[in-house]
Design an enzyme around this catalytic site. Structure first.
Site, short mmCIF file in Angstrom:
data_model
loop_
_atom_site.label_atom_id
_atom_site.label_comp_id
_atom_site.label_asym_id
_atom_site.label_seq_id
_atom_site.Cartn_x
_atom_site.Cartn_y
_atom_site.Cartn_z
NE ARG A 232 26.23 -5.77 4.98
CZ ARG A 232 25.50 -6.23 5.96
NH1 ARG A 232 26.13 -5.79 6.95
NH2 ARG A 232 24.48 -6.78 5.87
CE LYS B 292 20.56 -14.47 -0.05
NZ LYS B 292 20.32 -13.87 1.30
N1 BES Z 1 19.79 -9.83 -0.46
C1 BES Z 1 19.89 -9.87 0.90
C2 BES Z 1 18.82 -9.43 1.98
C3 BES Z 1 17.52 -9.79 1.60
C4 BES Z 1 17.04 -10.96 2.38
C5 BES Z 1 16.87 -9.26 0.67
C6 BES Z 1 15.56 -11.29 2.13
C7 BES Z 1 15.54 -9.97 0.62
C8 BES Z 1 15.00 -10.46 1.16
C9 BES Z 1 21.45 -9.67 1.40
O1 BES Z 1 22.19 -9.39 0.61
C10 BES Z 1 21.72 -10.57 2.51
O2 BES Z 1 21.97 -11.68 2.09
N2 BES Z 1 21.78 -10.20 3.58
C11 BES Z 1 22.28 -10.88 4.66
C12 BES Z 1 23.17 -10.15 5.70
C13 BES Z 1 24.02 -11.16 6.68
C14 BES Z 1 24.70 -12.22 6.05
C15 BES Z 1 24.73 -10.13 7.76
C16 BES Z 1 20.98 -11.44 5.51
O3 BES Z 1 20.13 -10.48 5.49
O4 BES Z 1 20.86 -12.42 5.97
ZN ZN Z 2 23.25 -11.54 -0.04
#
Ligand code: BES
Ligand code: ZN
Ligand code: ZN
Length: 507
Positions: free
Chosen positions: A357, A283
């Site tokens: 997931r 991230k």
């Molecule tokens: N934990 C994150 C989602 C999230 C984002 C929670 C912002 C709280 C605040 C999750 O694991 C994630 O990173 N999801 C990705 C999915 C993508 C790679 C398809 C996302 O939302 O960017």
């Molecule tokens: Zn994630």
């Protein structure tokens, strides 16, 4: 904080602050301004020689929601202060506003050193409003500063909050207060867990917290460790965990009623990623510190189980909390890796940041193998849910409309906003892999729906509801009634769902 409900007259309570609700009025006449805020309080006392009319006429106080005006040394009242709090439009007042008024009073008056507060409530639904206000007071008292060393932080605590309901004689008010306390304190347990930094709360610490809650609430508890999960074949969960030196756990908390209604067995599944770096699909650093709340779904399930153990609803409820840390050491999962889940389905990990997931897939399969007839999961699953719904509604998904309707009904009663998103078969087309049974991400469209479809592939055919709480589990700016930080969303809906369970529930 000690909470209680009284049916006596508010004038007689020797509290630091006696609060009455005053609604907005369209009329600008002197009489309208002078009208007592409640028929359960003497108009002369409420008006204090024209005080109320004066603050209204001056525009200082208009009755807008959560607006507060404080009058010192009031005549005819045993309390030290008389407080008027805005109730907004009278015909729009519901338990949501009552809950927030409880919170706003505590948050405002604690800065003024008030240790005991009484709030007068009346009208229809007064009993529901009373319970909500008590919950709000407990929720409003919570602060995200557990790790500050300043000893002053304990000085300004409200010690007692009383709701006065002269119209509610005959109701079992003590039970009501107990329920409010069980739910709101449990929601605060969830918030405290979700707020812990990831160096303090790793998967082992989350497991220890779940165990402590289970002991406190008389629940059975067990945890699968790395070896147990390997034996079972939880390749999806273990793939996420392999990049961290902190061992993963799958926690199981069981509540069993003395007598069960019907044959249902509710499973609550909560995402417990104690920190989400994104893994190799790392991230951006800005805002990454917030990824400590990526276990808010797991924390909501733990909090709900605490309240469920205390309130003893009529159906068996089992909680499953997969806990991992999504890190990136030399052994970390790579994009393109193909893992075999507990269900036997193979998954192409195209993005290591779509880890929630993966761990939920194995937890859901495990819940079904252990007898779940209905599953609700809560997960901070996608950033996309905030794009779709903003920070005010939880995203809700299902493979069974009847079951989701029950969950939505519970959420309304609990005062947690949720909004259903579609799960038409077409969306499944976005989830295609050339090399495994399914990929862990879809394309650039409908990110929250493809995430839900991924989970659905593991839940079928069990009735299942998925709650995406990524945008609602954290409050970026404090509200008059709630501190900044974790909200504890999901706890109240889970408890309500279990308590409202009817024996006629079928698929
Ligand atoms: N934990 C994150 C989602 C999230 C984002 C929670 C912002 C709280 C605040 C999750 O694991 C994630 O990173 N999801 C990705 C999915 C993508 C790679 C398809 C996302 O939302 O960017
Ligand atoms: Zn994630
Ligand atoms: Zn995550």
């Amino acid at each position: 904080m000690h909470i209680q409900i009284e049916t006596s007259s508010i004038e007689k309570l020797a509290v630091n602050a006696a609060a009455v609700i005053c609604f907005e009025t369209e009329e600008k006449t002197a009489e309208a301004n002078a009208v007592a805020p409640s028929r359960n309080i003497d108009p002369d006392i409420a008006n204090q020689g024209g005080w109320l009319a004066e603050v209204r006429a001056s525009g200082e106080f208009s009755g807008k929601l959560y607006e507060i005006s404080v009058f010192y040394r009031p005549q005819g009242v045993a309390a030290k202060r008389l407080v008027v709090i805005g109730g907004g439009k009278r015909n729009k007042f519901s338990d949501v506003e009552a809950r927030r008024i409880g919170g706003a009073l505590v948050r405002n008056l604690k800065t003024k050193g008030a240790k005991s507060i009484a709030l007068l409530l009346e009208g229809t639904d007064v009993v529901d409003h009373a319970e909500a206000a008590l919950e709000g007071a407990i929720l409003g008292a919570w602060e995200p500063d557990a790790l500050k060393t300043d000893p002053k932080k304990n000085e300004n605590q409200v010690e007692q909050f009383t709701v006065v309901v002269p119209d509610a004689t005959g109701h079992s008010l003590e039970k009501l207060a107990q329920r409010a306390e069980a739910i709101a304190e449990s929601q605060n347990v969830t918030r405290t867990l979700a707020n812990q930094p990831a160096n303090v709360l790793n998967p082992a610490a989350l497991a220890a917290a779940a165990k402590a809650v289970a002991q406190e609430a008389n629940l059975e508890y067990e945890a699968l460790d790395h070896n147990a999960m390997k034996q079972l074949g939880m390749g999806a969960l273990l793939g996420v965990a392999q990049g961290s030196s902190n061992e993963p756990y799958l926690m199981v908390m069981k509540y069993r009623p003395a007598v069960s209604l019907g044959g249902s067995h509710l499973a609550l599944v909560g995402k417990g990623v104690t920190f989400d770096t994104g893994g190799i699909s790392i991230k951006p650093s800005e805002g990454m510190e917030k990824m400590r709340y990526d276990m808010a779904g797991g924390a909501a399930v733990i909090g709900a189980m605490r309240a469920i153990g205390q309130l003893k609803p009529p159906i068996p409820v089992t909680a499953y909390i997969p806990a991992v840390e999504n890190m990136l050491n030399g052994n970390a999962q790579r994009p393109g890796d193909i893992v075999t889940s507990l269900s036997g389905k193979t998954i192409e990990v195209l993005n290591t940041d779509a880890e929630g997931r993966l761990i939920l897939a194995d937890a859901i399969t495990y819940a079904i193998r252990n007898g779940a007839t209905h599953i609700v999961d809560a997960a901070t699953l996608t950033g996309a849910i905030g794009v779709a719904l903003g920070q005010y509604n939880v995203g809700a998904f299902t493979n069974n409309q009847h079951f989701l309707d029950r969950v939505l009904n519970a959420s309304k009663r609990a005062g947690e906003k949720m909004w259903q998103l579609p799960m038409d078969d077409e969306y499944k087309e976005y989830l295609k892999s050339s090399f495994a049974d399914l990929p862990n991400i879809g394309g650039r469209f409908a990110g929250s729906i493809t995430a839900a479809w991924f989970l659905r592939e593991f839940a079928e055919p069990t009735p299942w509801v998925h709650l995406d709480i990524a945008a609602t589990a954290w409050l970026d700016d404090p509200k008059a009634w709630l501190a900044k930080g974790p909200t504890g969303v999901g706890v109240r809906t889970f408890v309500q769902l279990a308590q409202d369970w009817a024996p006629a529930v079928t698929r």
